[in-house]
Scaffold this active site. Structure first.
Site, PDB file in Angstrom:
ATOM      1  N   LYS A 115       0.700  -1.219  -0.098  1.00 24.25           N
ATOM      2  CA  LYS A 115      -0.005  -0.282   0.069  1.00 24.25           C
ATOM      3  C   LYS A 115       1.272   1.553   0.316  1.00 24.25           C
ATOM      4  CE  LYS A 115      -4.638  -1.768   1.342  1.00 24.25           C
ATOM      5  NZ  LYS A 115      -5.993  -1.866   2.852  1.00 24.25           N
ATOM      6  N   LYS A 197      -4.069 -11.742  -6.343  1.00 29.83           N
ATOM      7  CA  LYS A 197      -5.384 -12.294  -6.056  1.00 29.83           C
ATOM      8  C   LYS A 197      -6.462 -11.066  -6.428  1.00 29.83           C
ATOM      9  CE  LYS A 197      -5.647  -9.043  -2.089  1.00 29.83           C
ATOM     10  NZ  LYS A 197      -6.628  -8.285  -0.854  1.00 29.83           N
ATOM     11  N   LYS A 200     -10.579  -5.619  -4.431  1.00 29.79           N
ATOM     12  CA  LYS A 200     -11.610  -4.640  -4.955  1.00 29.79           C
ATOM     13  C   LYS A 200     -11.020  -3.638  -5.440  1.00 29.79           C
ATOM     14  CE  LYS A 200     -12.007  -5.198  -0.010  1.00 29.79           C
ATOM     15  NZ  LYS A 200     -12.982  -3.601   1.575  1.00 29.79           N
TER      16      LYS A 200
HETATM   17  P1  TYM Z   1     -10.790  -6.563   3.531  1.00 28.37           P
HETATM   18  O1  TYM Z   1     -11.674  -6.076   3.532  1.00 28.37           O
HETATM   19  O2  TYM Z   1      -9.665  -5.933   2.143  1.00 28.37           O
HETATM   20  O3  TYM Z   1     -11.633  -7.340   2.856  1.00 28.37           O
HETATM   21  C1  TYM Z   1     -12.532  -8.315   2.949  1.00 28.37           C
HETATM   22  C2  TYM Z   1     -11.929 -10.485   3.159  1.00 28.37           C
HETATM   23  O4  TYM Z   1     -11.979 -11.039   1.890  1.00 28.37           O
HETATM   24  C3  TYM Z   1     -10.960 -12.005   1.892  1.00 28.37           C
HETATM   25  N1  TYM Z   1     -10.230 -11.433   1.265  1.00 28.37           N
HETATM   26  C4  TYM Z   1     -10.388 -12.537  -0.384  1.00 28.37           C
HETATM   27  N2  TYM Z   1     -10.848 -13.976   0.164  1.00 28.37           N
HETATM   28  C5  TYM Z   1     -10.442 -14.722  -0.971  1.00 28.37           C
HETATM   29  N3  TYM Z   1      -9.830 -13.653  -2.256  1.00 28.37           N
HETATM   30  C6  TYM Z   1      -9.683 -13.624  -2.276  1.00 28.37           C
HETATM   31  N4  TYM Z   1      -9.285 -12.868  -3.720  1.00 28.37           N
HETATM   32  C7  TYM Z   1     -10.027 -11.832  -0.784  1.00 28.37           C
HETATM   33  N5  TYM Z   1      -9.842 -10.252  -1.440  1.00 28.37           N
HETATM   34  C8  TYM Z   1     -10.268 -10.219   0.320  1.00 28.37           C
HETATM   35  C9  TYM Z   1     -10.376 -10.728   3.004  1.00 28.37           C
HETATM   36  O5  TYM Z   1      -8.856 -12.146   3.452  1.00 28.37           O
HETATM   37  C10 TYM Z   1     -11.093 -10.918   4.247  1.00 28.37           C
HETATM   38  O6  TYM Z   1     -10.704 -11.611   4.838  1.00 28.37           O
HETATM   39  N6  TYM Z   1      -7.996  -5.872   7.276  1.00 28.37           N
HETATM   40  C11 TYM Z   1      -9.650  -6.828   6.731  1.00 28.37           C
HETATM   41  C12 TYM Z   1     -10.421  -6.012   7.354  1.00 28.37           C
HETATM   42  C13 TYM Z   1     -10.844  -6.429   8.496  1.00 28.37           C
HETATM   43  C14 TYM Z   1     -11.168  -7.630   9.137  1.00 28.37           C
HETATM   44  C15 TYM Z   1     -10.524  -6.752  11.030  1.00 28.37           C
HETATM   45  C16 TYM Z   1     -10.444  -8.900   9.270  1.00 28.37           C
HETATM   46  C17 TYM Z   1     -10.490  -5.366   9.487  1.00 28.37           C
HETATM   47  N7  TYM Z   1     -10.390  -6.051  10.486  1.00 28.37           N
HETATM   48  C18 TYM Z   1     -10.324  -8.192  12.395  1.00 28.37           C
HETATM   49  C19 TYM Z   1     -10.818  -9.568  10.361  1.00 28.37           C
HETATM   50  C20 TYM Z   1     -10.698  -9.435  12.020  1.00 28.37           C
HETATM   51  C21 TYM Z   1      -9.993  -6.274   5.667  1.00 28.37           C
HETATM   52  O7  TYM Z   1      -9.062  -5.405   4.899  1.00 28.37           O
HETATM   53  O8  TYM Z   1      -9.877  -6.948   4.556  1.00 28.37           O
END
Ligand code: TYM
Length: 333
Positions: A115, A197, A200
């Site tokens: 990032k 991967k 978004k």
């Molecule tokens: P975020 O918003 O980037 O993504 C949300 C969830 O989606 C999963 N993910 C994927 N899984 C499979 N294939 C993919 N291509 C893919 N892209 C994203 C991510 O692993 C995630 O589970 N930091 C976290 C949000 C967060 C969080 C937390 C998660 C904040 N606090 C506490 C767990 C526990 C995030 O940015 O996810």
């Protein structure tokens, strides 16, 4: 919500539109686990602002994500759904945990490095502190289980380290959480570049299938998906990442095994295979989209879910925070 159940925690950032990677890697699993655990599912808007956001969009995406959780089958009667910024304990515990985290550890985080490269004009402290806030999220609720995609592994590891460090410095205070990953969908790949991967915030939106995409868009994206020159539909992520990704997507959306999917597509050309996968995805997304739209029209209901969620979340979070303050020597009245 039964006290006897173990606690589960997860969250998604209300940033950009969600992809089928977020759905298959995380939210679909949340639904599957909601009966077995005491679940807390947050909308991580405090994490979102580590990258500059348009305020009106962030506000709108918050409700839109809440509606999406519910439309995907997450039940607000069974789980606590809430907005991270509604529970001040997150920021408060994050501050304490900062003093148990080393700058070097944060600098080494892969996501921080990625990032920072992407947003070189705004490498702010929040971006670096992101994993500590995530640790605070999880540890506040004493969660033993955290269903996430593979890209969050490093963040979960640091949350475990911080929990152990604090527990060792005082007495056991935090449950040390375990990550739960789906076997097949833990890392859905970009359709045009399966080495990456699905994200978004990918530069080329044609490699990501968004949950908001209509059928024509979904079909167009799958038609263009990169495969290989071998012409056999076989699961082999190392040598056939594109085809394996399509098989994974198909298998998770249809709840079929990879072997069943391979058998079903045996002998078919890639063209037909890609259309079949696109068809299944579009058909699964349509009812989620219409349910989400229906929910979004009822703002009073969504506000009520958030209000009740914040109250329930704060109750648990404040109990942990109070324990922490006591242990570290903050005078309490
Ligand atoms: P975020 O918003 O980037 O993504 C949300 C969830 O989606 C999963 N993910 C994927 N899984 C499979 N294939 C993919 N291509 C893919 N892209 C994203 C991510 O692993 C995630 O589970 N930091 C976290 C949000 C967060 C969080 C937390 C998660 C904040 N606090 C506490 C767990 C526990 C995030 O940015 O996810």
């Amino acid at each position: 919500m039964e006290e006897s159940k173990n606690t589960l925690y997860s969250a998604v950032q209300p940033t950009n539109n969600l992809t089928i990677g977020n759905y298959l890697g995380a939210i679909k699993n949340w639904v599957a686990l909601q009966d077995d655990y005491n679940c807390f599912y947050a909308i991580a808007n405090m994490h979102s602002i580590t990258v500059r956001q348009n305020p009106a969009e962030l506000r709108q995406r918050t409700l839109s994500l809440l509606a999406l959780y519910i439309a995907c089958g997450v039940d607000p009667e069974k789980c606590t759904l809430y907005l991270q910024s509604h529970v001040p304990a997150h920021a408060e515990l994050c501050w304490v945990l900062n003093t148990f985290t080393y700058v070097g550890e944060m600098e080494r985080m892969t996501q921080f490095k990625d990032k920072s490269a992407k947003h070189a004009d705004n490498i702010n402290m929040g971006l670096m502190d992101y994993p500590v806030l995530m640790a605070a999220d999880i540890l506040l609720y004493q969660a033993s289980v955290v269903p996430i995609g593979k890209d969050q592994t490093q963040h979960l590891e640091i949350a475990r380290d911080i929990a152990q460090r604090f527990n060792n410095a005082y007495t056991p205070t935090f449950t040390v959480p375990e990550g739960v990953y789906l076997k097949i969908a833990a890392s859905i790949r970009d359709l045009l570049n399966p080495d990456k991967k699905m994200s978004k915030s990918a530069e080329n939106v044609n490699g990501s299938v968004f949950l908001s995409d209509d059928k024509d868009t979904v079909m167009r994206k799958f038609k263009r998906a990169v495969t290989d020159s071998d012409a056999t539909i076989k699961y082999d992520p190392e040598n056939k990442p594109g085809v394996s990704n399509l098989l994974s997507i198909y298998s998770v959306f249809t709840d079929k095994t990879i072997a069943e999917a391979e058998k079903q597509f045996a002998g078919l050309g890639y063209g037909e295979f890609k259309l079949a996968v696109g068809e299944v995805v579009a058909d699964k997304l349509a009812p989620i989209q219409s349910e989400q739209a229906k929910l979004l029209a009822d703002k009073a209901y969504l506000d009520k879910v958030l209000k009740e969620g914040a109250e329930r979340a704060a109750y648990t979070a404040n109990k942990t925070l109070s324990k922490v303050y006591k242990k570290i020597g903050f005078y309490q009245i």
